[in-house]
Scaffold this active site. Structure first.
Site, PDB file in Angstrom:
ATOM      1  CB  SER A 146      -3.926  25.455   9.100  1.00  0.00           C
ATOM      2  OG  SER A 146      -3.174  24.361   9.668  1.00  0.00           O
ATOM      3  CB  THR A 147      -1.660  21.363   6.310  1.00  0.00           C
ATOM      4  OG1 THR A 147      -0.932  21.963   5.361  1.00  0.00           O
ATOM      5  CG2 THR A 147      -1.879  19.844   6.190  1.00  0.00           C
ATOM      6  CB  SER A 324      -4.004 -26.207 -13.959  1.00  0.00           C
ATOM      7  OG  SER A 324      -3.100 -26.646 -13.695  1.00  0.00           O
ATOM      8  CB  SER A 325       0.730 -23.961 -15.998  1.00  0.00           C
ATOM      9  OG  SER A 325       1.212 -24.476 -14.570  1.00  0.00           O
TER      10      SER A 325
END
Length: 488
Positions: A146-147, A324-325
């Site tokens: 069975s599952t 950082s941009s």
């Protein structure tokens, strides 16, 4: 279940009716419906490391047991075994497209496996896909199962392999910390409690403690994984063993043990085992414990490396990318931040596992799919995070020795080493005066003639304090005994 084949599609029928399935697919109508019903983005059954081989191991053991019990024709059983061995070798994982998170307590996963194995077996026997009167997904591949016993057993088999993988990753992290500890053993620094100066220690001691604490979790993980070896194969629907041979459990246990290579124990109470998810709660909590510790270590690394000018700046983390941009030259502790976030995720997964385990009713827990999704994601992410932290951060850390020495020299924390000689109250007075006036502790002790210089230098030697100090000190001189009021 009937089937009509064509080069492009084949027609399969289940209790809801007939549907067309892609002709080249090894999965069938049950999997088709599951794909349509469960469309969550994320992990599919086939994408989870070790899960398809675990399902195949369970199905192979079952086929071999059923052949041995005379319930399955040897030709059919052998074909199923060949199909399972293909899956266990890593083939055809793309034929398991069902979402790992699904309704039905794992039935869709079990049927996906049944259909793929049946069609691989048919191909081996020279029959077209879908000719299920020869090899049936339900009557042959799922015979005596069975599952409700296959699915949790497969999860446990896959989780055992996952725990081994995670243990190796954590050990890799421990070795990286130990190597760094040896490199830093000669460097004295200030230890801190509650973010305040405490007493000197070595930087090596700090990194060695990281290895020790994570290695404890490797042991705890092994202990938790030991409980995964108890399975409920033969329980079928609710643990009563309906529709299975009375000797099936013993036979399949023996075969599964041989296939997987690790010991397997059939639960003494299959009704209890079929409804209980306690082992997954334990495993999830153990993984969370390791994640919490790694997160704490990562936070330590971020704090110790903070700055570089306006923070502690005691260690340097290897730069991994621009930070950082907008702020040129800024570099962020991205690897520890990654590990922190993985830990936050795993803590949430652990809550989900707890809720899902608690929410099962009566003889079955229908929420094992979300438990599986959380545990396997936790194992995978923590394994990768551990290796990444070791290789991309720990291995490249360097120490700012001048900064560390300066922190020790300026700290009043060293006054703690004077307590055995001056007493707690007197040492506290010296500390308060040093803090108020900015005068070094050493100067105050000498000015007030509390200890002789040679003894004071020995008592306050940072290396001695870091090594435990008091027990290794020379005895007090006669003058020092009189100074602090110790009778001869």
């Amino acid at each position: 279940m009937e089937s009509v084949s064509s080069p492009r599609v084949r027609r399969e029928t289940d209790l809801l009716g007939a549907r067309e399935v892609p002709g080249d697919a090894y999965w069938g109508v049950h999997t088709l419906r599951a794909k349509e019903n469960f469309r969550l983005a994320g992990d599919s059954v086939g994408s989870v490391a070790g899960l398809v081989p675990a399902l195949a191991a369970v199905k192979q053991a079952s086929a071999e047991a059923n052949v041995a019990l005379g319930l399955l024709a040897p030709e059919v059983g052998d074909a199923i075994v060949v199909a399972c061995e293909q899956l266990r070798s890593g083939q055809h994982s793309d034929q398991f497209p069902v979402s790992l998170i699904q309704g039905g307590a794992g039935t869709s996963t079990n049927m996906n496996a049944n259909e793929v194995i049946a069609n691989l077996a048919l191909e081996h026997l020279g029959h077209p896909k879908g000719e299920y009167q020869v090899v049936s997904p339900t009557d042959h591949v799922n015979l005596g199962q069975s599952t409700n016993d296959v699915y949790p057993t497969a999860l446990k088999v896959a989780a055992i392999a996952g725990c081994s993988r995670l243990s190796r990753a954590l050990e890799h992290f421990c070795r990286a910390c130990e190597a760094k500890a040896s490199e830093f053993d000669h460097i004295v620094k200030m230890g801190r409690t509650q973010l305040q100066d405490a007493v000197p220690m070595t930087l090596g001691q700090e990194f060695r403690s990281y290895a020790v604490t994570i290695r404890e979790d490797v042991e705890r993980l092994k202990e938790a994984a030991a409980h995964l070896h108890e399975i409920n194969l033969g329980a079928t629907a609710i643990g009563t063993g309906l529709n299975t041979h009375p000797e099936f459990s013993a036979a399949v246990r023996e075969r599964l043990e041989c296939i997987t290579g690790f010991p397997v124990l059939i639960s003494p109470d299959l009704v209890e085992a079929t409804q209980d998810c306690g082992v997954f709660v334990l495993l999830s909590a153990t993984i969370k414990r390791a994640a919490v510790k790694l997160s704490k270590i990562s936070s330590d690394l971020r704090l110790l490396s903070s700055g570089p000018r306006a923070g502690l700046n005691e260690i340097n983390l290897p730069p991994r990318q621009a930070g950082s941009s907008i702020m040129p030259g800024k570099v962020n502790p991205v690897i520890p931040e990654l590990v922190n976030q993985v830990a936050f995720e795993i803590i949430g997964f652990d809550v989900t596992v707890s809720l899902a385990a608690e929410s099962g009713q009566l003889q079955l827990n229908p929420f094992e799919p979300i438990i599986a999704a959380c545990i396997f994601r936790s194992i995978d992410h923590l394994s990768e995070a551990s290796i990444t932290l070791a290789d991309y951060c720990i291995a490249g850390i360097s120490a700012n020795e001048t900064t560390l020495e300066d922190h020790v020299a300026r700290s009043i924390g060293i006054v703690t080493a004077l307590s055995p000689y001056l007493g707690y109250q007197e040492s506290g007075r010296i500390a308060a005066e040093a803090l108020r006036t900015g005068t070094p502790v050493v100067d105050l002790v000498l000015e007030q003639n509390l200890l002789e210089r040679d003894l004071l230098e020995l008592v306050l030697k940072p290396q001695s304090i870091a090594a435990g100090g008091y027990g290794r000190m020379a005895p007090l001189t006669e003058h020092s005994q009189r100074t602090i009021g110790i009778d001869e």
